[in-house]
Design a protein around this motif. Structure first.
Motif, short mmCIF file in Angstrom:
data_model
loop_
_atom_site.label_atom_id
_atom_site.label_comp_id
_atom_site.label_asym_id
_atom_site.label_seq_id
_atom_site.Cartn_x
_atom_site.Cartn_y
_atom_site.Cartn_z
N GLU A 109 37.86 39.42 30.78
CA GLU A 109 37.91 38.30 31.73
C GLU A 109 37.17 37.08 31.17
OE1 GLU A 109 36.32 39.64 35.41
OE2 GLU A 109 38.01 40.99 35.85
N ASP A 110 37.67 35.89 31.52
CA ASP A 110 37.01 34.62 31.16
C ASP A 110 36.76 34.53 29.66
OD1 ASP A 110 35.94 32.14 31.70
OD2 ASP A 110 33.95 32.91 32.16
N TYR A 111 37.77 34.87 28.87
CA TYR A 111 37.60 34.97 27.41
C TYR A 111 37.72 33.62 26.71
CZ TYR A 111 38.52 36.43 22.58
OH TYR A 111 38.47 36.58 21.22
N TYR A 112 38.66 32.81 27.17
CA TYR A 112 38.95 31.55 26.48
C TYR A 112 38.14 30.40 27.07
CZ TYR A 112 42.84 34.11 24.42
OH TYR A 112 43.59 35.04 23.74
N GLU A 113 38.13 29.28 26.35
CA GLU A 113 37.37 28.11 26.78
C GLU A 113 37.83 27.61 28.15
OE1 GLU A 113 37.51 25.09 23.79
OE2 GLU A 113 36.22 26.18 22.39
N ASP A 114 39.12 27.80 28.45
CA ASP A 114 39.63 27.35 29.75
C ASP A 114 39.43 28.42 30.84
OD1 ASP A 114 41.45 29.28 29.08
OD2 ASP A 114 43.21 27.97 29.11
N HIS A 115 38.66 29.46 30.53
CA HIS A 115 38.28 30.53 31.46
C HIS A 115 39.43 31.49 31.78
CE1 HIS A 115 34.48 28.51 31.97
NE2 HIS A 115 35.11 27.40 32.33
N SER A 116 40.50 31.44 31.03
CA SER A 116 41.59 32.39 31.25
C SER A 116 41.23 33.74 30.64
CB SER A 116 42.90 31.86 30.65
OG SER A 116 42.78 31.67 29.26
N ASP A 117 41.95 34.77 31.08
CA ASP A 117 41.67 36.14 30.65
C ASP A 117 42.48 36.49 29.40
OD1 ASP A 117 40.15 36.23 32.93
OD2 ASP A 117 41.65 37.32 34.11
N ALA A 118 41.98 37.48 28.65
CA ALA A 118 42.68 37.94 27.45
C ALA A 118 42.99 39.43 27.56
CB ALA A 118 41.82 37.69 26.21
N LEU A 119 44.14 39.81 27.00
CA LEU A 119 44.46 41.22 26.81
C LEU A 119 44.08 41.59 25.39
CD1 LEU A 119 48.04 41.38 28.39
CD2 LEU A 119 45.86 42.01 29.45
N ARG A 120 43.51 42.77 25.23
CA ARG A 120 43.21 43.30 23.90
C ARG A 120 44.32 44.30 23.55
NH1 ARG A 120 37.50 45.60 23.09
NH2 ARG A 120 37.98 45.05 20.93
N MET A 121 44.93 44.10 22.40
CA MET A 121 46.05 44.94 22.00
C MET A 121 45.77 45.57 20.64
SD MET A 121 49.28 42.59 23.29
CE MET A 121 50.40 43.97 23.49
N GLN A 122 46.41 46.67 20.37
CA GLN A 122 46.14 47.42 19.15
C GLN A 122 47.40 48.11 18.65
OE1 GLN A 122 42.45 49.95 18.40
NE2 GLN A 122 43.89 51.55 18.99
N LYS A 123 47.49 48.25 17.33
CA LYS A 123 48.60 48.97 16.70
C LYS A 123 48.05 49.75 15.52
CE LYS A 123 52.92 48.09 14.16
NZ LYS A 123 53.84 47.00 13.69
#
Length: 367
Positions: free
Chosen positions: A134-148
């Motif tokens: 949550e609140d990952y980016y400078e604009d306070h939007s959320d990020a998903l963490r993905m993996q392969k």
């Protein structure tokens, strides 16, 4: 796929074009010119660009974390005028190949949760969501963490969910790890810096190779036991740990005394203290039983630091153990890079041994 597109390694002469592309692609969270200059030196990274004729139309930057089998897609960009032509997919494919050549098993990335087009692309290419920030980016939007997994097919993974906690001082890796275990065993426990420091005061060796003392494995287990947890300690040696790194006679005397105090208190409280080296097979057994495990390692292979360091073993699969490292400061890693770090089991066996006397230690909380 984009026609006439060439994927190659980034060169220092690309700097101006990279900065121009970055400004065209991102309104926030931009890489600075200085950051590009750093990554163009090629240390612990893979940096490729996409060109069409003389124009630089895309780039991808992957970070390679020392001592691990993890690669992280740090940034990828394609010029707005040429999007939708498969360039991002081409770039990512080449980056995965390069990371695989560098002996990495996994590629991880972060993507804005609201960027559905990018999420769909990554899913199409075999990435899956394993966490959300949550609140990952400078604009306070959320990020998903993905993996392969980029080198081997997926195997069964045993994964008790363990929260991550950053140590707040240079000498509290042990308490930070114990906080993670205690919080996983009892989610009602409130993780705080005050509790971290309380645990350190209860478990400290007072002195260490330099600076403030670290924490004795028996001291950490006693601190957990005092809070109602079923703790166990495994030690390869019953003699005083860390003496070889201390030169002053009076410090050695203090370390000896503190060690004897912890061992006596452990015996008096009937704390299980097993005199046996920590082994890969024992770690596998603990994790299969869903025990919560922290181990002492030599962190030289992670960050070139020869000091003893506590980490939490969060999970395993056929090839790797996964670690939570409480120390964010080493090599200026982000908190994301310190969570669920994949270490090949064959490599981790070497990390479990500290010093010339081949000392190993683990603190285990049984559920």
């Amino acid at each position: 796929m984009g026609t006439g597109i060439v994927i190659r390694e980034a060169l220092r002469d690309d700097l101006d074009a990279l900065v121009e592309l970055e400004n065209a692609c991102f309104a926030t969270d931009r890489l600075s010119r200085r950051s590009f200059q750093r990554w163009l030196k090629g240390e612990h990274s893979v940096f490729h660009v996409a060109t069409s004729g003389d124009a630089l139309v895309g780039y991808g930057l992957v970070l390679l974390h020392s001592g691990t089998r993890l690669a992280r897609l740090y940034s990828i960009a394609v010029a707005p005028a040429v999007r939708g032509k498969g360039i991002a997919q081409q770039l990512l494919g080449k980056l995965e190949e390069a990371a695989e050549d560098e002996d990495r098993f996994f590629m991880r990335l972060e993507v804005a949760k609201e960027n559905s087009a990018a999420v769909r692309l990554y899913e199409k290419l075999g990435y899956s969501v394993f966490d959300e920030w949550e609140d990952y980016y400078e604009d306070h939007s959320d990020a998903l963490r993905m993996q392969k997994r980029i080198r081997f097919p997926e195997y069964t993974r045993y994964e008790p969910r363990i929260p991550w906690f950053a140590q707040s001082t240079s000498f509290t890796c042990g308490p930070a790890c114990l906080l993670m275990l205690m919080s996983a065993a009892d989610p009602q426990i409130e993780i705080s810096r005050a509790l971290e420091l309380d645990l350190w005061r209860e478990a400290t060796t007072i002195y260490m190779t330099s600076g403030h003392g670290g924490c004795h494995p028996v001291g950490l287990a006693l601190a957990a036991q005092a809070r109602g947890f079923h703790a166990e300690v495994r030690l390869s040696l019953l003699s005083t740990p860390f003496l070889e790194g201390v030169r002053a006679t009076h410090k050695k005397e203090v370390l000896d005394l503190v060690h004897e105090q912890f061992m006596e208190r452990g015996r008096a409280s009937r704390l299980p203290i097993v005199h046996e080296a920590v082994s890969i097979s024992q770690l596998e057994s603990w994790l299969t039983e869903e025990a919560l495990v922290m181990v002492l390692i030599s962190s030289y292979r992670l960050n070139n630091d020869k000091a003893p360091h506590w980490v939490v073993v969060t999970a395993q699969d056929e090839l790797c153990f996964y670690l939570h490292d409480p120390d964010v400061e080493k090599l200026t890693r982000s908190s994301l890079d310190c969570q669920d770090i994949p270490i090949a089991k064959q490599d981790f066996g070497k990390m479990l041994i500290y010093g010339s006397n081949r000392y190993s230690a683990a603190v285990v909380l049984h559920r």
